[in-house]
Design a protein around this motif. Sequence first.
Motif, mmCIF file in Angstrom:
data_model
loop_
_atom_site.group_PDB
_atom_site.id
_atom_site.type_symbol
_atom_site.label_atom_id
_atom_site.label_comp_id
_atom_site.label_asym_id
_atom_site.label_seq_id
_atom_site.Cartn_x
_atom_site.Cartn_y
_atom_site.Cartn_z
ATOM 1 N N GLU A 138 36.763 30.213 45.236
ATOM 2 C CA GLU A 138 37.233 31.328 43.941
ATOM 3 C C GLU A 138 35.706 31.179 43.089
ATOM 4 O OE1 GLU A 138 40.157 33.983 44.010
ATOM 5 O OE2 GLU A 138 40.491 32.338 45.116
ATOM 6 N N ALA A 139 35.448 32.679 42.613
ATOM 7 C CA ALA A 139 34.376 31.858 41.422
ATOM 8 C C ALA A 139 34.800 33.706 40.256
ATOM 9 C CB ALA A 139 33.402 31.779 41.407
ATOM 10 N N SER A 140 35.512 33.649 39.501
ATOM 11 C CA SER A 140 35.565 35.518 39.024
ATOM 12 C C SER A 140 36.151 35.052 37.995
ATOM 13 C CB SER A 140 37.405 35.978 39.687
ATOM 14 O OG SER A 140 37.577 37.325 39.389
ATOM 15 N N PHE A 141 35.791 36.761 36.784
ATOM 16 C CA PHE A 141 36.485 36.805 35.225
ATOM 17 C C PHE A 141 38.113 37.203 35.119
ATOM 18 C CE2 PHE A 141 31.528 36.574 34.931
ATOM 19 C CZ PHE A 141 31.622 36.738 33.794
ATOM 20 N N PHE A 142 38.831 36.832 34.057
ATOM 21 C CA PHE A 142 39.658 37.406 33.816
ATOM 22 C C PHE A 142 39.951 37.235 32.824
ATOM 23 C CE2 PHE A 142 40.068 34.260 37.504
ATOM 24 C CZ PHE A 142 41.051 34.591 38.653
ATOM 25 N N ARG A 143 40.926 38.248 32.493
ATOM 26 C CA ARG A 143 41.004 38.777 31.070
ATOM 27 C C ARG A 143 41.549 37.614 29.881
ATOM 28 N NH1 ARG A 143 43.606 44.310 29.548
ATOM 29 N NH2 ARG A 143 45.186 42.613 27.874
#
Length: 173
Positions: A138-143
Amino acid sequence: MATPDFVLELRRHVGHAPLWMPGTTVVVMRSARADAPIDWESPIDPGSVEILCVRRSDNGAWTPVTGIVDPGEEPALAAAREAKEETDVDIDVRRLLSVEVVGPVTYDNGDVTTYLDVAFAAQWLTGHPRPADGENSEASFFRGDQLPPMNERFRRTIAKALSGQPRADFLAR
C-alpha cells in the motif's frame, strides 16, 4: 526492485556477512489544503499536512519511503528516485533531517546489514501514490495527526520533519 543488483553481486562474494550500506528515508509531505502551502521555515501543524506512508510487503509495517543509495549516487537524489520507484510520485527534497546508524538488521535469509541512513523532508509535487515496484502493498497519504502505527525511529524522523528546525540531527558523542 527489492534488492539492488549491486547488493546481490556483493552477496555473491560475502554471503550473509555483515554489510555496511548507505540508505535514505524521505518524509514526503503535501498541504492538506490546496490554498495553504507548507511553510518549511516554521513548525508544521501535523493536522495541516498529509504524509506519504507505505506498507512494506515483507513485514506489513508502515514507514515513510526508504531505500538503498546506489554506488556514487547523491543521497537526496536517491530519496527522490526511491519515492518515484516505490510510490510513483515526484518530489522536491527540501531539508536534511538526520544522519544515523540503523541496525544491524538480520533478514529472514540470514543476510546482515547495518545502514548509514540519511533522512530528508520533501515536498510532494505530482502523482497519485501507489505501490509501484512490489516492495510495498500500500502507498497512501495520511494526515500528519492521523498516521498509521510505525516504529519509534520513523515517528522521530517525522517529528523532525514537522519541527521546522533547519539543523540536522546526528550523534556527536
